[in-house]
Design an enzyme around this catalytic site. Structure first.
Site, PDB file in Angstrom:
ATOM      1  N   ASP A  80       0.806  -1.226   0.000  1.00  8.20           N
ATOM      2  CA  ASP A  80       0.000   0.000   0.000  1.00  8.20           C
ATOM      3  C   ASP A  80       0.838   1.274   0.000  1.00  8.20           C
ATOM      4  OD1 ASP A  80      -2.348   1.647   0.292  1.00  8.20           O
ATOM      5  OD2 ASP A  80      -1.784   1.864   2.388  1.00  8.20           O
ATOM      6  N   ASP A  83       4.396   0.517   3.956  1.00  8.90           N
ATOM      7  CA  ASP A  83       4.206  -0.725   4.699  1.00  8.90           C
ATOM      8  C   ASP A  83       3.942  -1.841   3.702  1.00  8.90           C
ATOM      9  OD1 ASP A  83       1.378  -0.505   4.014  1.00  8.90           O
ATOM     10  OD2 ASP A  83       1.306   1.069   5.528  1.00  8.90           O
ATOM     11  N   TYR A 227      -7.701   2.192   9.012  1.00  8.60           N
ATOM     12  CA  TYR A 227      -6.807   2.894   8.088  1.00  8.60           C
ATOM     13  C   TYR A 227      -7.543   3.481   6.889  1.00  8.60           C
ATOM     14  CZ  TYR A 227      -3.464   0.405  10.942  1.00  8.60           C
ATOM     15  OH  TYR A 227      -2.761  -0.076  12.012  1.00  8.60           O
ATOM     16  N   GLU A 437       5.360  10.154   4.157  1.00  6.03           N
ATOM     17  CA  GLU A 437       4.702   8.935   3.693  1.00  6.03           C
ATOM     18  C   GLU A 437       4.579   8.936   2.170  1.00  6.03           C
ATOM     19  OE1 GLU A 437       4.069   5.809   4.222  1.00  6.03           O
ATOM     20  OE2 GLU A 437       2.357   5.857   5.592  1.00  6.03           O
TER      21      GLU A 437
END
Length: 692
Positions: A80, A83, A227, A437
């Site tokens: 994704d 991770d 999430y 991220e």
């Protein structure tokens, strides 16, 4: 019949003639290079047994048992973000957005040499979706537990925890949103692939229809733990409807769009202010932009243009000029919106859309107050610490106990980070993931936007080099310091390194040797058997030998520290000691392995590393010329050329006489000094056959 008005068709035809050379003036960046790199991100996030069978050689097979808990093969797909979970909505939405990008800018993908790469990625998405849909009422859409996965920081190749098939859409637990997005992706794959492989394309279309019908029949939102929490599923079903309509010319799908609009309360004269933009949980922007060019209903054009104008003139903007929608993943929204605006420009020639996209993409690529690119690996100043486990290459916890804050082992080329905040401030910190991220849906719209920018501004541009994507040979070495030394012995702290990064994998059979000169004891007639050896601390279960003779005539001895049956990666720490408590004669100054050591860590060649008895790194007291790692021609690569050179050296024959294409003699997945040693012994007649 297609509901495409004559006026819309004429407008599209005229626009396609006049806008191709719209805006060469003012080009500031190599958009084609940024475009090519943005695609590479998906190769870095590739999941499955074929990971690494692309340009990113520092990736390798991972998660090869996905689906084992439910008895089917769910390997494949994409991780994704930084991770390793395969979440449903972001994966399905990203695949459809990327397919849309290719559909709209196919000629640019081809002209800039990116079509094979993109189609390979799209096919990997679609292969996975079809695996996940084993029957017409079951669609597996999440593999891996996000809570468990997020506790692990390390390369995906080394992740060993069980990965459950966490969520599946069924009639009693529907997932209309993931079904709609996946149907759109598969329908787009049909459109993008039918001229290349009609059989595969037809298969994708069949799956698209069945997934779409499943999502339409059994209504409800998917899940994503804490999430990814969807708002509703109607936009995804509209999105699937549109692309099945384009793929099949079946009026039923367009009729379904109108029915779904009524469910969304956009029927009749009701309008809609579409102020979000394309992302993992929202595809209405794409829906309205496509309907504005497909449908004769003027309402859709009105909604689309209100949206475009809002982003151009109404949305909050940072002081540096970035359009600001949300605090998480700040850059991904204007990137996706730039793709949307470029698609609209393609069909209408509305230059305000082109100007908007250029302003936003230029900001992202470096025209911002920080003068940095928010695309990793693009330009001279870009994020060095993206929040991404595979690129980091570090392994927190045993056996390596590394820190993710240390410099990353790989450049995550093409990744769009979250980027700067409302004040244009960026924190290049792997732990501040709101800024650093990355994600599948971050790059999806970004790829499309850069394809459009390459089309309209990159006519004479080419991609630049991307060094490092091939990975590096394994690096072995030791660093050590003296923890304590006195006249009875020595205690040493040591880190042994086996940095295996192309791809990461655990190794067994490693050891190191510590050499000592015991002349002072020999003069006093003290037997070496009186010495004690001990490992004081070792997370990896090190064992130490008794003192062994190396050269008795010169009173040179050694101890060997081994790690029986232990799988090691990157850094292995040991504290060990050698003592003689019956005398006070110890003198470290004459010991081979102590040379140059102090109370601070220092890399040393005098504590060599071995694997299965073959020296991989360092020197021993014997001296002499040795083949240590096998790079005979100093090209920083160990390969069949080196083996051929070794054969020629040993036998003085034509080096083409033996098939050395693989060179991994013992088939352990690595080419290294062990293979060289075995080959050398074989060629010299010391062993009868190679240990294949």
């Amino acid at each position: 019949m297609k509901r495409i008005s004559v006026l819309v068709l004429l407008a599209v035809f005229m626009v396609s003639i006049v806008l191709q050379s719209a805006a060469a003036a003012g080009t500031n960046f190599n958009y084609v290079d940024a475009f090519a790199k943005s695609i590479l991100f998906y190769e870095a996030n590739w999941c499955g047994p074929d990971a690494g069978n692309n340009r990113i050689k520092w990736r390798g097979p991972c998660h090869i048992e996905d689906g084992k808990d439910v008895g089917i093969d769910l390997t494949g797909g994409f991780h994704d973000c930084g991770d390793h979970v395969k979440f449903g909505l972001p994966q399905c939405a990203s695949a459809s957005t990327l397919g849309w990008a290719y559909y709209e800018f196919k000629d640019t993908f081809i002209a800039k040499g990116q079509d094979e790469y993109m189609l390979n990625i799209l096919k990997h998405f679609c292969d996975y979706f079809m695996k996940c849909f084993p029957n017409k009422t079951t669609f597996y859409y999440q593999v891996g537990d996000g809570d468990v996965d997020h506790q692990y920081w390390g390369p995906p190749e080394l992740q060993t925890n069980n990965r459950p098939a966490y969520y599946a859409a069924t009639p009693s637990n529907p997932g209309s949103d993931v079904a709609g997005d996946a149907a759109a992706a598969l329908a787009l794959m049909y459109l993008n692939y039918k001229d290349r492989d009609s059989v595969y394309a037809d298969k994708c279309l069949t799956y698209a229809k069945d997934l779409y019908n499943f999502g339409m029949t059994y209504r409800g939102n998917s899940k994503g733990q804490s999430y990814y929490l969807p708002r509703d599923y109607l936009d995804e079903l509209m999105w699937g409807s549109i692309w099945l309509y384009v793929a099949t010319n079946d009026k039923t799908y367009m009729d379904n769009v109108d029915k779904l609009m009524v469910e969304k309360n956009i029927g009749g004269d009701n309008m809609f202010n579409d102020h979000w933009t394309q992302c993992w949980d929202y595809v209405l922007t794409g829906v309205f932009v496509k309907l504005a060019t497909l449908s004769s209903n003027p309402k859709y054009k009105t909604i689309a243009e209100e949206h475009l104008n809002y982003w151009q003139n109404g949305i909050k903007t940072t002081p540096g000029g970035l359009k600001y929608l949300d605090s998480w993943g700040v850059c991904k929204y204007p990137a996706a919106e730039s793709m949307v605006q470029l698609v609209y420009y393609k069909y209408t020639g509305d230059k305000k859309c082109l100007d908007f996209a250029k302003g936003q993409i230029d900001y992202i690529l470096g025209d911002n107050p920080n003068h940095m690119s928010y695309e990793v690996g693009f330009g001279d100043n870009y994020p060095k610490y993206p929040h991404h486990r595979a690129a980091s290459g570090m392994l927190e916890g045993p056996p390596a106990d590394e820190k993710k804050e240390t410099p990353e082992r790989h450049i995550l080329y093409g990744a769009l980070v979250g980027g700067a905040d409302i004040n244009d401030q960026y924190h290049d910190n792997v732990n501040e993931y709101v800024y650093s991220e990355t994600g599948l849906d971050y790059n999806a719209g970004f790829v499309g936007a850069l394809a459009g920018m390459s089309r309209y501004f990159g006519e004479n541009q080419l991609p630049e080099a991307t060094p490092g994507i091939e990975g590096q040979p394994t690096e072995y070495y030791t660093e050590a310091k003296i923890y304590k030394a006195n006249n009875q012995g020595i205690t040493v702290d040591l880190n042994m390194y086996n940095i295996v990064t192309a791809p990461p994998r655990y190794e067994t059979g490693l050891s190191f040797k510590y050499f000592m000169d015991l002349s002072e004891y020999a003069s006093a007639g003290i037997n070496p058997s009186k010495f004690t050896t001990k490992v004081y601390y070792s997370p990896a279960g090190a064992q130490i030998s008794a003192i062994q003779p190396w050269d008795k005539d010169k009173n040179i001895y050694y101890v060997e520290v081994t790690f029986p049956n232990q799988q090691l990666y990157a850094r292995t720490y040991v504290q060990f000691a050698v003592n003689n408590y019956e005398s006070t004669l110890w003198n470290s100054s004459n010991d081979f392995s102590t040379a140059g050591l102090t109370d601070a860590y220092k890399k040393t060649e005098n504590i060599p590393v071995y694997k299965s008895g073959v020296k991989l790194y360092g020197k021993d007291p014997s001296g002499g010329e040795e083949i240590l790692y096998g790079d005979l021609n100093d090209d920083k690569q160990v390969d069949a050329i080196d083996f051929a050179l070794l054969k020629k050296y040993l036998l003085n024959t034509d080096p083409t006489g033996i098939n050395l294409r693989n060179a991994d003699v013992n088939k352990d997945g690595e080419i290294n000094a062990i293979d060289f040693a075995n080959l050398r012994l074989y060629l010299l007649g010391k062993i009868d056959k190679l240990p294949i």
